[in-house]
Design a protein around this motif. Structure first.
Motif, PDB file in Angstrom:
ATOM      1  N   ASN A  34     -44.943  21.779 -13.729  1.00 12.16           N
ATOM      2  CA  ASN A  34     -44.573  21.183 -12.630  1.00 12.16           C
ATOM      3  C   ASN A  34     -45.787  20.229 -11.962  1.00 12.16           C
ATOM      4  N   ARG A  35     -45.552  19.103 -12.044  1.00  9.71           N
ATOM      5  CA  ARG A  35     -46.280  18.047 -11.477  1.00  9.71           C
ATOM      6  C   ARG A  35     -45.849  17.464  -9.997  1.00  9.71           C
ATOM      7  N   ALA A  36     -46.966  17.677  -8.936  1.00 10.66           N
ATOM      8  CA  ALA A  36     -46.656  17.120  -7.797  1.00 10.66           C
ATOM      9  C   ALA A  36     -46.682  15.272  -8.081  1.00 10.66           C
ATOM     10  N   LEU A  52     -43.087  20.978  -5.117  1.00 10.48           N
ATOM     11  CA  LEU A  52     -42.476  22.711  -4.961  1.00 10.48           C
ATOM     12  C   LEU A  52     -43.730  23.456  -4.820  1.00 10.48           C
ATOM     13  N   ASN A  53     -44.724  23.316  -5.808  1.00 10.76           N
ATOM     14  CA  ASN A  53     -46.081  23.818  -5.879  1.00 10.76           C
ATOM     15  C   ASN A  53     -47.025  22.663  -5.851  1.00 10.76           C
ATOM     16  N   TYR A 284     -40.116  16.137  -7.090  1.00 10.21           N
ATOM     17  CA  TYR A 284     -41.092  17.255  -6.607  1.00 10.21           C
ATOM     18  C   TYR A 284     -41.748  17.701  -8.049  1.00 10.21           C
ATOM     19  N   THR A 285     -41.327  17.432  -9.280  1.00 10.92           N
ATOM     20  CA  THR A 285     -41.792  18.162 -10.216  1.00 10.92           C
ATOM     21  C   THR A 285     -42.213  17.098 -11.224  1.00 10.92           C
ATOM     22  N   SER A 286     -42.029  15.916 -11.282  1.00  9.90           N
ATOM     23  CA  SER A 286     -42.410  14.732 -12.455  1.00  9.90           C
ATOM     24  C   SER A 286     -43.478  14.128 -12.355  1.00  9.90           C
TER      25      SER A 286
END
Length: 731
Positions: A34-36, A52-53, A284-286
C-alpha cells in the motif's frame, strides 16, 4: 520419543493450515505494498500525504549501503549465511531464556522472519498463539528465502518495517524524522532510524533523545564490530547531536492543512470518475503523486503572517469587549451554541430532557484548550469549551496568479485542529465594499465618464421604505460632489448607490457574471454596498480580470497527477471566461482608480503604516455592523483576497476602527508582502510593474476629485434635511 512426535505433529498441523491458512508461494511472489499518495507544492516540496499507513516503498538502488549494513549489524549479523532461520541464534536464546532465566536475551528472529511478521502481523497475544505465530513466521521465512534474493528480502523488510506512529518503511521514516529521502541519509541519521526498530516508542528520537542517542551509538559500535565502519569515523559520529528535522505528516498539522484537505476532496472525486471509466485508483493506497500550484515558501510566510496578525487582533477584540463580551454574558447565545455541539446532540438522541443535558455538560473534566499561546490542559466543561472557542476571530485568505488562476497561497482558517470549516472553499459572506469596483465597471461600460460627479448627499429612497445609505465617519458631505475615482478610492456609500442607480441593477449583475461570479446576487440597491454573499474564490476570479486583459480566470490548484513512476495520468489547465468582461479602456480606468485606493484612499495604510512602495491596486470592504472585514490587493503578478470575521455571525467587531477592512484584513496582505519584499527570490513578483496606462485614459481621469456645490445651490439646500426621492429601477 512421544514429545518429538507431538512436536512434529504440531509443526505439521501449522504447515497444513490447521491453525490458519499460510500464504502460498504465488501470493508471496506478488507482494503488493500500500503506497501513500503524495502532495507536492509547485516548488517541489512534499507538503502532505494521504494514506491508511504512511508507507513510501523505494527500490533497491535508492537504499544506501550504510542502511543495509547498519540493519544487518544490529538486527541479524548472519543474515547472508542463514536460509531464513538462524538455528544457532535460536539455541542461544533458548539456553539463556530457559536455563539461565535471562529475559533480555532477545527473540532470535532473523530479518526474514521479521519480514514475515511485517507482512502478516500477529493478531492475538497469548502463549499458544505466540508459539503458532513463531512457527508460521519460520515457514513463511523459508518460503521467502526460496523466492527472493537476500537483497530483495532486505528491500522488502526496509519497505514494510514499522517506525511507530503509523509510519512504515525507511523512506517515510527518513522524511518524517530528518526531512530527507533515504538516499541522502547520513551515517548517524541511518543509525538513529535503524536503532528505533528494537522499540519504536522507547527509542523515538523526538520523544526520548537521550535513549535514542545511546541506541544510535550502539548501532554504530555494531557496525564497527562487523567491519562496516572504522573506529575513527565512529568516534567522530558519537559526538554528534541528533539534529532532527521532524515533519509530522498528520492531516491536521503541517503546512497548508486546509489546502491539503481541499486537494483530498478533489482527488477523491477524480479517482471515482476515473474508476467509473475502468481505472483502479485508491487515493490512500495507489501511490499517486499530486503536483499542485501552491508555493510552499509563500504559504509558510502567509501562515506566519496570519498567526502574527490574528493573535494581535484577537487580543484587541477581547479587550474591546471587556467583561461584558457576548461569549461571557449572552446566555441565550451561549445556549444556542451549546445545542449545536455533538455532545448535546448525542444526549438529545438518548431522550434526555433539557435540564439533564445541561447539567451533564456543566461537569468539568480534563481537556485541551488551544489559543494563540498554545495548547493547555485544563479542567473545563463542554459549556466552557463552547464559550472559549466562540470568541475567536477567523480568517480566509487566498492569493492567485491573475494570468493563470494558479493558487499560490490558501489559508482556510486560523487552526485546522480546532476549526475544520474552510472559509475559502465553503464560506459565503457579504463582501461589503469590495463589490463596488464591479458596480463602477458596469457604469463605465454603460458610457459614464470617470469624471462624472455624484453628490455625496445622503438620500432617503421613498420607494425602498425610506432606506437611506450613509457614509462612515462624521465628515460633512452635504455640499460635496465626488468624481468616480474619488468616490471609489474613499469608498463613499452614497455615491456607490447612485452609480448603481445610473448603471441599472441588471447591468451590474450581468457585469458580475461576465467577471466569473456565479452566486445569485440580490436585485436590490443595497447590492452596491456589497450585500451579496460570495465565495472568496469568486471574488478573486472577478479581480483577476483587471490585470488579465479583461478576462476572468478561475482559481485552480492541481496541475498534474502522476502514478508512482511519474507517468502523467492527468494534467489541468486554467479555466477562463470565453470573452472579455469589459473593454481595455475600462480595465485601465478601473486599475487607476484602485491604485488611488492604495495611494490616498481607504487602503493608504499600505503606504503609510507598512511602507510598501510596490505597484499595488486594491479595495477595502467592511460589512454592516462590522461583521466582516475584507481587503483585495491587485499586483501585476498576484491577486490576494483576505477576509476576517467571527464564525458566529451574531458577534461582530465591537467598533469600526477595529473591524474595518483596512485594520482587520489589510494587514494579512501588507505584512506578508513585506516578507516577500525581503526575499530576493520573489523579485519577479514584487518588483513587477503594471503595463503603462494609455495617455488617453489618464486624460479621462484628469479632473478635480471633489467639487463643492455652488453658492446658489448651497443657499437653497438644507444640509440637515435628507433629500427624499424614488430609486430609479427602470434601465
Amino acid at each position: 520419543m512421544a514429545t518429538l512426535v507431538m512436536i512434529f505433529a504440531f509443526l505439521l498441523s501449522v504447515r497444513m493450515g490447521f491453525w490458519g491458512q499460510l500464504p502460498s508461494n504465488q501470493e508471496l511472489s506478488t507482494l503488493h505494498y500500500n503506497r501513500a499518495s503524495e502532495v507536492y507544492s509547485a516548488d517541489s516540496v512534499l507538503i502532505g500525504k494521504y494514506y491508511l499507513n504512511d508507507q513510501q516503498p523505494i527500490p533497491f538502488e535508492d537504499i544506501p549501503e550504510q542502511v543495509k549494513n547498519a540493519l544487518i549489524a544490529i538486527e541479524d549479523e548472519r543474515f547472508y549465511e542463514h536460509s531464513g532461520i538462524d538455528y544457532r541464534s535460536l539455541m542461544r536464546v533458548a539456553v539463556k531464556t530457559i536455563a539461565m532465566q535471562d529475559q533480555s536475551s532477545g527473540g532470535g528472529s532473523t530479518l526474514t522472519q521479521q519480514l514475515a511478521k511485517n507482512l502478516y502481523p500477529r493478531k492475538e497475544r497469548n502463549n499458544t498463539n505466540l508459539v503458532v505465530d513463531k512457527v508460521k513466521e519460520m515457514i513463511i521465512a523459508k518460503r521467502l528465502e526460496n523466492l527472493f534474493t537476500k537483497d530483495e528480502i532486505l528491500v522488502h523488510y526496509l519497505n514494510t518495517v514499522s517506525f511507530g506512529g503509523n509510519t512504515f518503511g525507511i523512506e517515510s521514516a527518513a522524511l518524517k524524522f530528518f526531512n530527507t529521502p533515504t538516499r541522502q541519509l547520513t551515517v548517524e541519521e541511518t543509525a538513529t532510524l535503524i536503532g528505533m526498530l528494537k522499540a519504536t516508542h522507547s527509542y523515538n528520537p523526538r520523544l526520548f533523545p537521550k535513549k535514542s542517542i545511546a541506541r544510535r551509538n550502539l548501532v554504530l559500535a555494531s557496525m564497527v564490530k562487523n567491519g562496516f565502519l572504522d573506529s575513527i569515523e565512529k568516534d567522530s559520529l558519537l559526538a554528534l547531536p541528533l539534529n532532527l528535522d521532524y515533519r509530522e505528516f498528520d492531516h491536521d498539522m503541517g503546512l497548508a492543512p486546509y489546502f491539503r484537505e481541499e486537494v483530498r476532496k478533489k482527488m477523491r472525486n477524480w479517482c471515482q470518475l476515473e474508476n467509473e471509466r475502468g481505472a483502479n485508483y485508491n487515493l490512500y493506497t495507489s501511490g499517486l503523486k499530486i503536483y499542485t500550484t501552491l508555493d510552499s515558501k509563500m504559504q509558510a510566510l502567509a501562515e506566519e503572517t496570519m498567526a502574527e496578525h490574528m493573535a494581535s487582533l484577537q487580543k484587541r477584540l477581547e479587550q474591546s469587549y471587556g467583561k461584558n463580551a457576548p461569549w461571557l454574558k449572552n446566555k441565550d447565545l451561549i445556549h444556542k451554541m451549546v445545542k449545536r455541539t455533538p455532545a448535546y446532540q448525542k444526549l438529545k438522541k438518548l431522550g434526555w430532557d433539557e435540564s439533564r443535558i445541561m447539567d451533564s455538560l456543566k461537569i468539568k473534566k480534563s481537556m485541551n484548550l488551544g489559543d494563540w499561546t498554545g495548547e493547555k490542559t485544563v479542567k473545563a466543561s463542554t459549556i466552557d469549551s463552547v464559550q472559549h472557542y466562540m470568541k475567536f476571530l477567523n480568517t480566509g485568505s487566498l492569493s492567485v496568479d491573475p494570468n493563470t488562476g494558479a493558487v499560490k497561497t490558501w489559508i482556510g482558517g486560523i487552526d485546522y485542529r480546532h476549526f475544520k470549516y474552510d472559509h475559502i472553499a465553503h464560506s459565503k459572506r457579504q463582501v461589503g465594499s469590495t463589490f463596488k469596483p464591479i458596480v463602477y465597471t458596469a457604469a463605465l461600460e454603460k458610457g459614464l465618464s470617470p469624471c462624472t460627479y455624484f453628490s455625496a448627499e445622503e438620500v432617503a429612497y421613498e420607494n425602498l421604505k425610506g432606506w437611506s445609505p450613509s457614509n462612515s465617519g462624521e465628515k460633512d458631505e452635504a455640499y460635496l460632489n465626488y468624481s468616480m475615482e474619488m468616490a471609489l478610492s474613499h469608498s463613499v456609500n452614497t455615491v456607490a448607490v447612485k452609480v448603481l442607480e445610473k448603471s441599472g441593477i441588471n447591468s451590474v449583475i450581468e457585469q458580475a457574471k461576465k467577471m466569473g461570479i456565479a452566486s445569485e446576487l440580490p436585485r436590490q440597491p443595497s447590492l452596491a454596498l456589497g450585500t451579496g454573499e460570495l465565495y472568496v474564490t469568486e471574488l478573486s476570479q472577478a479581480y483577476t480580470s483587471y490585470v488579465n486583459d479583461g478576462v476572468a480566470v478561475a482559481p485552480f490548484f492541481i496541475e498534474t497527477i502522476t502514478n508512482q513512476n511519474d507517468s502523467i495520468l492527468a494534467h489541468f489547465t486554467p479555466k477562463k471566461t470565453k470573452n472579455r468582461a469589459f473593454s481595455k479602456e475600462t480595465g485601465e480606468i478601473m486599475l487607476e482608480m484602485m491604485k488611488s485606493t492604495i495611494d490616498q484612499g481607504t487602503a493608504s495604510r499600505i503606504r503609510t503604516t507598512y511602507n510598501l512602495k510596490n505597484e499595488i491596486a486594491g479595495k477595502t470592504g467592511t460589512t454592516q455592523n462590522n461583521k466582516d472585514a475584507w481587503f483585495v490587493a491587485i499586483t501585476p503578478k498576484l491577486v490576494h483576497v483576505s477576509w476576517v470575521g467571527l464564525d458566529n455571525h451574531e458577534i461582530g467587531f465591537k467598533n469600526t476602527s477595529l473591524g474595518q477592512g483596512a485594520n482587520a484584513a489589510l494587514p494579512l496582505f501588507a505584512i506578508w508582502y513585506q516578507k516577500l519584499n525581503a526575499r530576493s527570490k520573489y523579485n519577479r513578483i514584487t518588483q513587477a510593474r503594471f503595463p503603462k496606462t494609455d495617455s488617453s485614459v489618464l486624460e479621462l481621469l484628469d479632473c478635480e476629485p471633489i467639487k463643492r456645490d455652488g453658492f446658489f445651490k448651497r443657499l437653497f439646500k438644507n444640509p440637515n434635511k435628507k433629500r427624499v426621492k424614488k430609486f430609479r429601477t427602470k434601465e
